[in-house]
Design an enzyme around this catalytic site. Structure first.
Site, PDB file in Angstrom:
ATOM      1  N   ALA A   7      22.306  33.751  16.989  1.00  0.00           N
ATOM      2  CA  ALA A   7      22.014  35.182  16.833  1.00  0.00           C
ATOM      3  C   ALA A   7      20.882  35.426  15.837  1.00  0.00           C
ATOM      4  O   ALA A   7      20.916  36.375  15.068  1.00  0.00           O
ATOM      5  CB  ALA A   7      23.276  35.932  16.402  1.00  0.00           C
ATOM      6  N   GLY A   8      19.867  34.555  15.859  1.00  0.00           N
ATOM      7  CA  GLY A   8      18.683  34.753  15.041  1.00  0.00           C
ATOM      8  C   GLY A   8      17.683  35.659  15.752  1.00  0.00           C
ATOM      9  O   GLY A   8      18.034  36.383  16.692  1.00  0.00           O
ATOM     10  N   LYS A 177       2.812  23.147  22.666  1.00  0.00           N
ATOM     11  CA  LYS A 177       3.274  23.977  21.555  1.00  0.00           C
ATOM     12  C   LYS A 177       3.517  23.122  20.311  1.00  0.00           C
ATOM     13  O   LYS A 177       3.241  23.557  19.184  1.00  0.00           O
ATOM     14  CB  LYS A 177       4.551  24.721  21.947  1.00  0.00           C
ATOM     15  CG  LYS A 177       4.967  25.765  20.913  1.00  0.00           C
ATOM     16  CD  LYS A 177       6.129  26.602  21.394  1.00  0.00           C
ATOM     17  CE  LYS A 177       6.499  27.650  20.346  1.00  0.00           C
ATOM     18  NZ  LYS A 177       7.681  28.445  20.749  1.00  0.00           N
ATOM     19  N   SER A 249       7.372  30.361  11.633  1.00  0.00           N
ATOM     20  CA  SER A 249       8.820  30.212  11.477  1.00  0.00           C
ATOM     21  C   SER A 249       9.139  29.261  10.325  1.00  0.00           C
ATOM     22  O   SER A 249      10.126  29.451   9.607  1.00  0.00           O
ATOM     23  CB  SER A 249       9.447  29.697  12.776  1.00  0.00           C
ATOM     24  OG  SER A 249       8.876  28.451  13.146  1.00  0.00           O
TER      25      SER A 249
END
Length: 294
Positions: A7-8, A177, A249
């Site tokens: 649930a980030g 990425k 991040s």
């Protein structure tokens, strides 16, 4: 029902954009059963109030999105999968590489897919999730069991209104990425800078060329398309300029006192170098320095 494990920021982005009433978060051991309430700021328009329930015992999701940090993925799935039907596709959204292969190898009989996304989401304060940048999510199978699920899962995720595309070479997409993250994220954390500001810093200027030389060799060894070091640097710096004001991040994790995903980015590359007998001292140095920040 689409279940979301994690649930980030990314989990909350998908929970807010997928059709209401069709999404639930998967509780981790000891998590409180109250629904998750938060405000969601879309790219355009006013903030929305979002409420997402927890998946209840006995509910069988037909899709599982895994948006945990890379280092938490295996443990989180180990606790969640016993109550998840074996036929439910698992979609992994982790940064870097390594955690995805661990999942595919641990549960080879389950349909395992991976996603690579350029959607931007962050939580600048408790109770607020911001859709910070519109992007694309590429989706592909990591094992044979996942192949038949790529198209239907892509269609299901597209009901969010976000751009979703099937990707036949998802590993190649994850590598693209990884290269960008390896050339931006550790520098932003170590220099405590937004993405664009690293480009003029002496520490970055000292190490970016030898880093790109290592990555170029590792791409060849891993069977990925060749890329000259100078092309890798151009690609990394183009992304850094395009996202100049963004906080990576890794820097966000560092500022919040959370464990970073360095082991699955530069740490993964350093381990790959060891496996293929290719010297990767810059990746190793960056990994060790970032770990010392925590």
């Amino acid at each position: 029902m689409i279940a979301i494990l994690g649930a980030g920021s990314m989990g909350r982005l998908w929970a807010a954009t997928l059709p209401a009433g069709q999404v639930a978060f998967v509780p981790r051991p000891g998590q409180h059963p109250e629904p998750v309430h938060y405000r969601f700021q879309p790219i355009e328009g006013e903030p929305l109030s979002v409420t997402v329930p927890w998946l209840q015992p006995g509910q069988s999701p037909d899709l599982l999105l895994v948006t945990t940090k890379a280092g938490d993925t295996l443990e989180a799935l180990t606790s969640a999968l016993p109550s998840t039907p074996p036929s439910t596709p698992i979609v992994l959204f982790q940064n870097g590489l390594g955690s995805q292969q661990q999942v595919a190898e641990t549960w080879p009989e389950r349909p395992v897919l991976a996603a690579s996304t350029t959607e931007g989401a962050n939580r600048p304060q408790p109770g607020l999730t911001v859709h910070a940048g519109r992007g694309t999510t590429w989706l592909g199978a990591l094992n044979p069991a996942g192949q038949a699920h790529v198209e239907p899962v892509a269609q299901q995720l597209a009901t969010s209104g976000l751009a979703v595309q099937p990707e036949p070479d998802i590993l190649g997409r994850l590598w693209q990425k990884l290269v960008i993250n390896a050339g931006i994220n550790p520098f932003t954390a170590l220099l405590d800078s937004p993405n664009g500001e690293i480009l003029g810093q002496p520490f970055y200027l000292k190490w970016i060329d030898p880093l790109c030389q290592e990555i170029s060799q590792l791409l060849d060894a891993a069977g990925q398309p060749s890329a000259a070091p100078e092309i890798l640097r151009e690609t990394i710096e183009a992304v850094a300029r395009k996202t100049a004001a963004n906080t990576s991040s890794m820097r966000a994790d560092m500022l919040a006192g959370r464990e970073t995903e360095i082991d699955f980015i530069n740490g993964y590359l350093a381990r790959l170098g060891h496996r293929y007998n290719i010297a990767a001292p810059v990746n190793q140095m960056l990994t060790e320095r970032v770990k010392q920040l925590n």
